[in-house]
Design an enzyme around this catalytic site. Sequence first.
Site, PDB file in Angstrom:
ATOM      1  N   GLY A 142      43.148  61.261  66.770  1.00  0.00           N
ATOM      2  CA  GLY A 142      42.397  59.898  66.944  1.00  0.00           C
ATOM      3  C   GLY A 142      43.377  58.860  66.489  1.00  0.00           C
ATOM      4  O   GLY A 142      44.403  59.026  65.986  1.00  0.00           O
ATOM      5  N   CYS A 143      43.184  57.580  67.064  1.00  0.00           N
ATOM      6  CA  CYS A 143      43.804  56.462  66.536  1.00  0.00           C
ATOM      7  C   CYS A 143      43.854  56.131  64.949  1.00  0.00           C
ATOM      8  O   CYS A 143      44.757  55.787  64.481  1.00  0.00           O
ATOM      9  CB  CYS A 143      43.398  55.317  67.174  1.00  0.00           C
ATOM     10  SG  CYS A 143      43.427  55.382  68.960  1.00  0.00           S
ATOM     11  N   GLN A 144      42.789  56.809  64.413  1.00  0.00           N
ATOM     12  CA  GLN A 144      42.573  56.370  62.902  1.00  0.00           C
ATOM     13  C   GLN A 144      42.563  57.617  62.016  1.00  0.00           C
ATOM     14  O   GLN A 144      43.308  57.646  60.901  1.00  0.00           O
ATOM     15  CB  GLN A 144      41.389  55.564  62.639  1.00  0.00           C
ATOM     16  CG  GLN A 144      41.364  54.043  63.817  1.00  0.00           C
ATOM     17  CD  GLN A 144      40.656  53.160  63.102  1.00  0.00           C
ATOM     18  OE1 GLN A 144      40.058  53.233  62.097  1.00  0.00           O
ATOM     19  NE2 GLN A 144      40.086  52.350  64.030  1.00  0.00           N
ATOM     20  N   ARG A 149      38.596  55.670  70.876  1.00  0.00           N
ATOM     21  CA  ARG A 149      39.546  57.014  70.647  1.00  0.00           C
ATOM     22  C   ARG A 149      39.827  56.892  69.166  1.00  0.00           C
ATOM     23  O   ARG A 149      40.834  57.536  68.695  1.00  0.00           O
ATOM     24  CB  ARG A 149      41.019  56.931  71.587  1.00  0.00           C
ATOM     25  CG  ARG A 149      40.645  56.792  73.057  1.00  0.00           C
ATOM     26  CD  ARG A 149      41.693  55.891  73.737  1.00  0.00           C
ATOM     27  NE  ARG A 149      42.932  56.351  73.857  1.00  0.00           N
ATOM     28  CZ  ARG A 149      44.089  55.743  73.806  1.00  0.00           C
ATOM     29  NH1 ARG A 149      43.809  54.385  74.070  1.00  0.00           N
ATOM     30  NH2 ARG A 149      45.108  56.119  73.867  1.00  0.00           N
ATOM     31  N   ALA A 150      39.060  56.180  68.338  1.00  0.00           N
ATOM     32  CA  ALA A 150      39.268  56.182  67.114  1.00  0.00           C
ATOM     33  C   ALA A 150      39.317  57.312  66.035  1.00  0.00           C
ATOM     34  O   ALA A 150      40.348  57.764  65.201  1.00  0.00           O
ATOM     35  CB  ALA A 150      38.388  55.206  66.220  1.00  0.00           C
TER      36      ALA A 150
END
Lengths: 139, 139, 404, 404
Positions: free
Chosen positions: B51-53, B118-119
């Site tokens: 994920g982005c995060q 998309r976190a």
Amino acid sequence: MGTIVAIQAELVEEFDMFEDWMEKYEYIIDLGKSLPMIDDKHKIEDNLIKGCQSRVWLHADNDNGIITYTADSDAIITKGIVAILIRVLSKQKAAEIAKADLVFIDKIGLKEQLSQTRANGLLSMVKEMKLYALALKDR
Amino acid sequence: MGTIVAIQAELVEEFDMFEDWMEKYEYIIDLGKSLPMIDDKHKIEDNLIKGCQSRVWLHADNDNGIITYTADSDAIITKGIVAILIRVLSKQKAAEIAKADLVFIDKIGLKEQLSQTRANGLLSMVKEMKLYALALKDR
Amino acid sequence: MIDVGKIRAQFPLLHQKVNGENLVYFDNGASTQKPQVVIDAIAQYYSNNNANIHRGVHYLSQKATDKFEETRDTVQAFINANKSCEIIFTKGTTDSINLVANGYRSMLNKGDDIIISEMEHHSNIVPWQMCCEVSGATLKVIPILDNGDLDMDAFENLLSEKTKLVAVTHISNALGTINPVEKLITLTHKVGAKILIDGAQATPHTLVDVQGLDVDFYCFSAHKMYGPTGVGVLYGKEALLNELPPYQGGGEMIKEVSFEKTTYADLPHKFEAGTPNIAGVIAFKAAMDFITDLGISTIAKHEDTLVQYATKQLLTISGMQFIGEAKKRAALVSFNIEGLHPYDIGVLLDKMGIAIRTGHHCAQPIMEHYKVSGTARMSFAIYNTKEEIDSCITAIKKAQTMLA
Amino acid sequence: MIDVGKIRAQFPLLHQKVNGENLVYFDNGASTQKPQVVIDAIAQYYSNNNANIHRGVHYLSQKATDKFEETRDTVQAFINANKSCEIIFTKGTTDSINLVANGYRSMLNKGDDIIISEMEHHSNIVPWQMCCEVSGATLKVIPILDNGDLDMDAFENLLSEKTKLVAVTHISNALGTINPVEKLITLTHKVGAKILIDGAQATPHTLVDVQGLDVDFYCFSAHKMYGPTGVGVLYGKEALLNELPPYQGGGEMIKEVSFEKTTYADLPHKFEAGTPNIAGVIAFKAAMDFITDLGISTIAKHEDTLVQYATKQLLTISGMQFIGEAKKRAALVSFNIEGLHPYDIGVLLDKMGIAIRTGHHCAQPIMEHYKVSGTARMSFAIYNTKEEIDSCITAIKKAQTMLA
Ligand SMILES: Cc1ncc(COP(=O)(O)O)c(C=O)c1O
Ligand SMILES: Cc1ncc(COP(=O)(O)O)c(C=O)c1O
């Protein structure tokens, strides 16, 4: 020959007499229908200003700092306005042309004809007239 | 082992008992803090869902059409939700997983955790779980 | 039967006077007006929902992301794409075509052919000229017949195993011609080439089924479909979009960035670098819903009636010369009047409150074909009426008298 | 003194509850909220004025064109550009940077250097990587010092006669660092190179005078300046923009199109292919007017106070680690809390109605530098208050307890 300011005032007065847009445009169309305002030999690619829709040919002659403009267009209304612009700016001193503030355009309700839309080429024509004068004024 | 539908119903019931978001998230955080849910040897690049995060590691074992998922995440809340997803989908038949409708997510108010942002990688995780099952279901 | 009055009531802009006359807006081919629902969708987004998308964990960002992706799903359904990741948001048709043409720069070589047609909008010409310049590929042009139809025989002759890409408009913005896209697509695929269809003038007027057509790339603009400015769509088949190199670099479109190696995100994000026109995309859904609720075939039928009526009425004008009389036409009439410059007609009609388009319509090669400097174009939308056509005809006659 | 209450009243979005709590919006670095005047400008445009621009002779088109060009003049004044034709409208900072980077593909060769910095947003990294890939030029990176300042000595060492372009951010979106752009520009010009400044985080917070700076290219986004999404600006010196090859092909950007030879339009049109985001551009003027009316220095001062207050209050949290403590900073605080994942903090704060940004902020190389997976970032705008910071601190402490 009046000054640029005086000719503009004259024009404003003339246009004030029109009752409605029809009379005004009939007058412009009449101007546009008049004889060619440019020598055929000057109607060349180099003198062509292309609007997206109508085309303008502009030629300038310099006689000791007095500029004479001749011009033409393929659209009648554009040509009519070309005639008016020439009446105001032609046969004037370069320095006067360069600094001229063409207030009459707004006042006679032709602002839309010299708008930012690139349709008729008139805005570019005025720019070129001034540029030419600017280049000459300090000689 | 209950069916996927039954486990989802269970979860909905459990979550119904929470008074507010705090109790709910405290529970998820508790789940997230529990022992590693994946063997260290499976915590490899190939099993990583970015994920982005937060990042999720997902591993699947197939035993005769029964799939066991193990997974982990670097963020506690993500890990807690990973635990819940595993509770629902792991140790089930591939065919059941493939066609499972994860209605509980909405019902227990975790929709935002599986949103299109998309976190956290959870949406991709669910997709991969299903893809894996889909690939196996007709074997 | 549709109730045009009820439809017009939804478009606030239409109810105004221009130069003292009731506005008649016949420049829909350039951009349509927007129904209140679209305007409201933008205001509501900014008033309640605004945030950057795809990355934030907070409520506003998630809600904005969901709504943004809802539009993607709506586009998918609207053109019947197979997957929502095949829908790429751009800023317009021009942007969409450039995205593909830029990708093909590195996919083509000397000896490859790109085929376009003589009736293309500049946006479907210049990107391919630039693509050919860089790649060394050759640009071939399908000529048109004098009635405005594509010369399909010539097209078949141009096609060869050298052909890599065909880019043709669905509906011509200058002539109204509806091209036989099914046939173009089939023929293109026969030689193993791909085909891009410029749908800018088609999506507002006709049903588009990208899977049914089996088209490879399809491009269109929201602002011509009752939607906001600054939003466009590139549809591409998933496999082809995966092959196509990324266009812009930046946020959103990457998986991972390091100075050593950057990897690109999956579709559709790979092609959506930077913060998009979020408000515009979200409001575009309202525009598609507006079309779907009315029914695109209802819209087409109404516009056909207007085209036929306008054609008949224009014929009462002396010196009328239609530009483009293709067998199948949509939503517009393009013409000249003998001895008159289209610019002069446009200016005088404007004085009478009537907005038509005059000029080359960003399709200079067409003007070249017909040896005209431009044309006058009336282009219609669902809210136009026969009464408006009547006013327009009267105005043209008046202009003709003034200019004669 | 400014009256923040009066300012807040102009932002409809701020007055809502999120998860039952009053919204605290601290994600302004990603996108700011919009004042009513901006929202109204869009609605008014679509309700009264909508038409395609630059080509139509009719009233609506002329009016839309005039308003569109008015925004260009306003941008010119806002950043003190010499001419309005130096203002190119794009869809955002990312688009602006790509426009330049794409042009440089054909202007650079093997042996040429492009210099960027370690603190760049992906939008100011990836386009240059792509440019280097095509042109053969080499990408060099200015490292940062651990406090978040650029290593200026390293920069001077990187500069050489091989340097053709330097691309650096004015203000870092991940660290808040205000870079010494004057010095960067002077040093760059000394070796005869050009410099592009990414001003995405600067124009909302600081006065930018492109002539005063003598910067070559300057890029920014309207949506971070209280303006609409889908609008950006590329400023470039006239001579440089004239040299730069066109980016997209299409309508508007041409002088003449034929299949033999296409000539490009003058600035700014050369770079504005296709129908732009007309509504967005027009509404952007209202956003700039909003900033100018308040005064950018008033805004900066207010935000400085908030940064200082937030920094002080954050220090009361155990395990607080600031990421980025540059000497000069603007409008944001970036931090981590020992033992906590920023994502977890972000999720719990959201539950308490507080929107901060967590993650890598599209600046992965920075995260790499600090060996963190992400940070939590509070970024401020003119409408934020100390009370909101208090709520946020309380919320962080509560999250810390829950996660401990
Ligand atoms: C420093 C910086 N550069 C570039 C960008 C990209 O701006 P946009 O997404 O509006 O294109 C951003 C926005 O996040 C930024 O903060
Ligand atoms: C056939 C055709 N193609 C492409 C375009 C370009 O669309 P846009 O200006 O929205 O990018 C137009 C719009 O005028 C068009 O009519």
